[in-house]
Motif scaffolding. Structure first.
Motif, PDB file in Angstrom:
ATOM      1  N   LEU A 147      33.540  49.318   6.969  1.00 31.10           N
ATOM      2  CA  LEU A 147      32.112  49.474   7.192  1.00 31.10           C
ATOM      3  C   LEU A 147      31.655  49.006   8.373  1.00 31.10           C
ATOM      4  CD1 LEU A 147      29.370  50.459   5.889  1.00 31.10           C
ATOM      5  CD2 LEU A 147      28.807  47.947   5.312  1.00 31.10           C
TER       6      LEU A 147
ATOM      7  N   ILE B 281      34.214  50.183  -0.312  1.00 33.97           N
ATOM      8  CA  ILE B 281      33.457  48.947  -0.395  1.00 33.97           C
ATOM      9  C   ILE B 281      32.814  48.657  -1.814  1.00 33.97           C
ATOM     10  CG2 ILE B 281      32.823  49.051   2.170  1.00 33.97           C
ATOM     11  CD1 ILE B 281      30.093  50.116   1.419  1.00 33.97           C
TER      12      ILE B 281
ATOM     13  N   VAL C 147      26.938  40.238  -0.466  1.00 33.32           N
ATOM     14  CA  VAL C 147      27.003  40.794  -1.709  1.00 33.32           C
ATOM     15  C   VAL C 147      28.162  40.445  -2.305  1.00 33.32           C
ATOM     16  CG1 VAL C 147      27.234  42.890  -3.208  1.00 33.32           C
ATOM     17  CG2 VAL C 147      25.365  42.529  -1.316  1.00 33.32           C
ATOM     18  N   GLY C 148      29.289  40.346  -1.524  1.00 35.03           N
ATOM     19  CA  GLY C 148      30.511  40.003  -1.917  1.00 35.03           C
ATOM     20  C   GLY C 148      30.639  38.709  -2.349  1.00 35.03           C
TER      21      GLY C 148
ATOM     22  N   ILE D 271      21.595  37.867  10.221  1.00 32.63           N
ATOM     23  CA  ILE D 271      20.619  38.782   9.571  1.00 32.63           C
ATOM     24  C   ILE D 271      19.207  38.125   9.838  1.00 32.63           C
ATOM     25  CG2 ILE D 271      19.677  39.895   7.604  1.00 32.63           C
ATOM     26  CD1 ILE D 271      22.600  40.499   6.951  1.00 32.63           C
TER      27      ILE D 271
ATOM     28  N   LYS E  52      24.584  44.258  10.637  1.00 30.63           N
ATOM     29  CA  LYS E  52      23.840  43.753   9.837  1.00 30.63           C
ATOM     30  C   LYS E  52      24.102  44.351   8.363  1.00 30.63           C
ATOM     31  CE  LYS E  52      19.404  43.508  12.131  1.00 30.63           C
ATOM     32  NZ  LYS E  52      17.995  44.326  12.271  1.00 30.63           N
ATOM     33  N   ALA E  53      24.511  45.729   8.311  1.00 29.04           N
ATOM     34  CA  ALA E  53      25.274  46.137   7.190  1.00 29.04           C
ATOM     35  C   ALA E  53      26.384  45.526   6.656  1.00 29.04           C
ATOM     36  CB  ALA E  53      25.599  47.790   7.494  1.00 29.04           C
TER      37      ALA E  53
ATOM     38  N   LEU F 287      23.964  51.494   2.380  1.00 24.15           N
ATOM     39  CA  LEU F 287      24.554  51.193   3.582  1.00 24.15           C
ATOM     40  C   LEU F 287      25.215  52.366   4.223  1.00 24.15           C
ATOM     41  CD1 LEU F 287      26.230  47.649   2.472  1.00 24.15           C
ATOM     42  CD2 LEU F 287      24.345  48.042   3.924  1.00 24.15           C
TER      43      LEU F 287
ATOM     44  N   LEU G 275      38.265  43.080  -0.186  1.00 28.27           N
ATOM     45  CA  LEU G 275      36.750  43.052   0.095  1.00 28.27           C
ATOM     46  C   LEU G 275      36.762  42.682   1.774  1.00 28.27           C
ATOM     47  CD1 LEU G 275      35.507  40.548  -2.382  1.00 28.27           C
ATOM     48  CD2 LEU G 275      34.723  42.548  -2.362  1.00 28.27           C
TER      49      LEU G 275
ATOM     50  N   ILE H 277      32.377  36.036  -9.753  1.00 29.30           N
ATOM     51  CA  ILE H 277      32.271  36.691 -11.128  1.00 29.30           C
ATOM     52  C   ILE H 277      33.512  37.586 -11.130  1.00 29.30           C
ATOM     53  CG2 ILE H 277      31.222  38.826 -12.288  1.00 29.30           C
ATOM     54  CD1 ILE H 277      28.625  38.102 -10.822  1.00 29.30           C
ATOM     55  N   ILE H 278      34.202  37.936  -9.840  1.00 32.36           N
ATOM     56  CA  ILE H 278      35.122  38.625 -10.066  1.00 32.36           C
ATOM     57  C   ILE H 278      36.560  37.562 -10.533  1.00 32.36           C
ATOM     58  CG2 ILE H 278      37.058  39.663  -8.694  1.00 32.36           C
ATOM     59  CD1 ILE H 278      34.975  40.849  -6.844  1.00 32.36           C
TER      60      ILE H 278
ATOM     61  N   LEU I  86      25.432  42.371   5.070  1.00 30.43           N
ATOM     62  CA  LEU I  86      25.033  42.406   3.943  1.00 30.43           C
ATOM     63  C   LEU I  86      25.964  42.500   2.891  1.00 30.43           C
ATOM     64  CD1 LEU I  86      22.226  42.192   2.393  1.00 30.43           C
ATOM     65  CD2 LEU I  86      22.351  44.769   2.305  1.00 30.43           C
ATOM     66  N   LEU I  87      26.886  43.408   3.104  1.00 31.97           N
ATOM     67  CA  LEU I  87      28.130  43.415   2.117  1.00 31.97           C
ATOM     68  C   LEU I  87      28.877  42.471   2.004  1.00 31.97           C
ATOM     69  CD1 LEU I  87      29.765  45.746   0.633  1.00 31.97           C
ATOM     70  CD2 LEU I  87      31.038  45.844   2.590  1.00 31.97           C
TER      71      LEU I  87
ATOM     72  N   VAL J 206      28.265  36.622  -3.594  1.00 31.05           N
ATOM     73  CA  VAL J 206      27.808  36.593  -4.970  1.00 31.05           C
ATOM     74  C   VAL J 206      28.789  36.883  -6.176  1.00 31.05           C
ATOM     75  CG1 VAL J 206      25.914  37.527  -6.549  1.00 31.05           C
ATOM     76  CG2 VAL J 206      25.248  37.004  -4.200  1.00 31.05           C
ATOM     77  N   ASN J 207      29.570  38.118  -5.471  1.00 28.44           N
ATOM     78  CA  ASN J 207      30.555  38.533  -6.593  1.00 28.44           C
ATOM     79  C   ASN J 207      31.749  37.960  -6.895  1.00 28.44           C
ATOM     80  OD1 ASN J 207      30.230  41.387  -7.946  1.00 28.44           O
ATOM     81  ND2 ASN J 207      29.045  41.432  -6.570  1.00 28.44           N
TER      82      ASN J 207
ATOM     83  N   ILE K 128      42.154  41.343  -4.570  1.00 35.24           N
ATOM     84  CA  ILE K 128      40.734  41.786  -4.783  1.00 35.24           C
ATOM     85  C   ILE K 128      40.018  41.101  -3.260  1.00 35.24           C
ATOM     86  CG2 ILE K 128      38.738  42.118  -5.800  1.00 35.24           C
ATOM     87  CD1 ILE K 128      40.109  41.818  -8.413  1.00 35.24           C
TER      88      ILE K 128
ATOM     89  N   GLY L 204      37.262  46.266   2.951  1.00 35.44           N
ATOM     90  CA  GLY L 204      36.018  47.194   2.927  1.00 35.44           C
ATOM     91  C   GLY L 204      34.941  46.628   4.066  1.00 35.44           C
TER      92      GLY L 204
END
Lengths: 223, 245
Positions: B145, A166, B165-166, B82, B157-158, A152, B138, B172-173, B161-162, B168-169, B134, B141
């Motif tokens: 970006l 990030i 991904v966040g 997206i 788009k970038a 990215l 996120l 877990i976090i 996507l982040l 999904v995380n 956290i 971040g």
């Protein structure tokens, strides 16, 4: 498909081996950062032992983070990344090959040197063994998640700080379980829970992270 | 159907359609919020353990809920942007991030203000506090970006996507932080025996949650309108708007 994987893997390894001094840099960084802690805090073995898992894991994380640049930067600059995307092979496989190469060149050396650092931090033997296991399971995840971030930010000028901004929050689970496994091992308790969790995260990120990375690369390329 | 979505989601159409929505959301947020605050601050009974200082939950808990909710909205609309290339969805995602970050920050600040009399410290490395922190990272971040990439479409788009991904995380976090805390130190201060919440406290809490949602809806529409104006500043409909002024 498998042929493309191996071809790209060996290409990256060969390129890196021709540039050997660069190869050692993350490793030296890793050892250097760990060395700072006894100097900054205290060299008494008991204190060192309690911080050792965290210190070694944080340093490994930073070493991987700094080396992530190598993953796509050069290929992006000389245009071979665009050629890879044009190739008929699925991009996911190619990404996986590049990440494998990155791990073999940075993650694996960190795992190999870890016993030495355990010695520095006066860790007991059984903790050192668990440290190796946890790094073995954890560092591939660092490379895989890092690949998303690099793809990215590769086109961003001075993207280094941005990359850590990030990526570091996403690294937190690995850090927690990796350091905790070593901690628990020092207390003489079973560590299978932590190691199994790291393995599960590894399986998850092997299957999902290359997908996200290839989407991210296409976004970067469409600019 | 598809045609209809395309037409409705055009920034120009959105710009005019959103005016009444913003009005009603604002009125609703104000009325429900004031009533909820009245019930929460004056009517709800005093807690037998925490005294009056528990009343901060009427701000703190909705803010914490919203911080997660806004992240989900952000990631979902970024995904829509997206996949289906709908520009309005990208604008909503970009407009949501600072709001969500503010909610997370508000939750942290109110939490630490409450923590001082309750736990004796402004900051405790409690599992929930840590995962909220956290979450704030996120958001930051994502915003970093978004602003680092010059080209608007690839920035959307970038960072989208982040955000995905966040998402999904986040679970877990959340669970790893929770486990980290319980493994490190047995929960001593944070886990006092909580009585299930009294209905007189629950009703204002839920009212405040609704008010916060309406408030977010109003603010995100206002911000998305600004975003639409800014991004389309060289298009005809914005030019015409300016000429009418």
């Amino acid at each position: 498909m498998l042929k493309a994987y191996y071809y790209l893997l060996f290409r990256d390894l060969r390129l890196a081996l021709r540039n050997r001094h660069e190869l050692a840099n993350p490793l030296i960084f890793f050892v250097l950062v760990v060395t700072l802690f006894p100097l900054a805090v205290t060299p008494t073995p008991e204190t060192l032992q309690t911080m050792a898992p965290g210190v070694i894991w944080v340093s490994a994380l930073l070493a991987v983070l700094l080396s992530l640049d190598r993953l796509f930067k050069q290929d992006y600059e000389d245009g071979s990344l665009d050629q890879l995307m044009l190739s008929p092979n699925p991009l996911v496989i190619l990404v996986l090959a590049k990440v494998t190469a990155h791990w073999l060149l940075t993650g694996l050396p960190l795992v190999i040197i870890a016993p030495l650092l355990g010695l520095f931090m006066s860790l007991p033997m059984e903790a050192v063994i668990v440290l190796i296991y946890s790094l073995l399971l954890g560092t591939p995840v660092l490379s895989l998640i890092g690949a998303i971030g690099v793809s990215l930010t590769v086109a961003v000028n001075r993207g280094g700080v941005l990359l850590s901004l990030i990526i570091l929050p996403l690294y937190i689970p690995i850090l927690i379980f990796g350091a905790n496994a070593v901690d628990v091992a020092m207390a003489g308790l079973p560590v299978s829970g932590q190691l199994l969790f790291l393995g599960a995260v590894l399986a998850l990120s092997v299957s999902l992270a290359p997908l996200a990375t290839s989407v991210a690369l296409r976004i970067t390329a469409s600019r | 159907m598809w045609h209809w979505i395309q037409r409705f989601s055009s920034p120009k159409h959105f710009y005019t359609m959103s005016v009444p929505l913003i009005k009603w959301f604002t009125v609703g947020a104000l009325l429900i919020g004031l009533y909820g605050l009245y019930l929460g601050l004056f009517v709800a009974p005093t807690d037998y353990q925490q005294g009056e200082s528990y009343r901060i939950i009427f701000i703190h808990v909705p803010a914490a809920w919203m911080s997660l909710f806004v992240y989900m909205v952000m990631a979902a609309s970024a995904g829509i942007g997206i996949i289906w290339q709908i520009r309005l969805a990208d604008m909503v995602a970009a407009a949501s991030a600072p709001i969500g970050a503010s909610f997370a920050f508000l939750a942290l600040v109110t939490g630490s203000l409450w923590g001082k009399p309750m736990w004796g410290a402004y900051w405790v490395w409690d599992a929930r506090l840590t995962s909220e922190l956290i979450l704030l990272f996120l958001y930051l971040g994502y915003m970093a970006l978004q602003s680092a990439i010059e080209d608007q479409r690839s920035a959307d788009k970038a960072s989208g996507l982040l955000a995905i991904v966040g998402v999904v995380n986040i679970p877990i976090i959340h669970y790893s932080v929770e486990w980290w805390n319980t493994l490190h130190q047995g929960a001593t201060v944070t886990k006092f025996d909580k009585p299930s919440i009294h209905v007189d406290m629950l009703i204002p809490l839920l009212l405040m949650a609704v008010a916060f949602k309406l408030f977010y809806a109003a603010i995100v529409l206002i911000r998305a309108r600004n975003e639409a104006l800014y991004r389309d500043r060289n298009r005809r409909w914005v030019r015409e708007l300016i000429e009418q002024l």
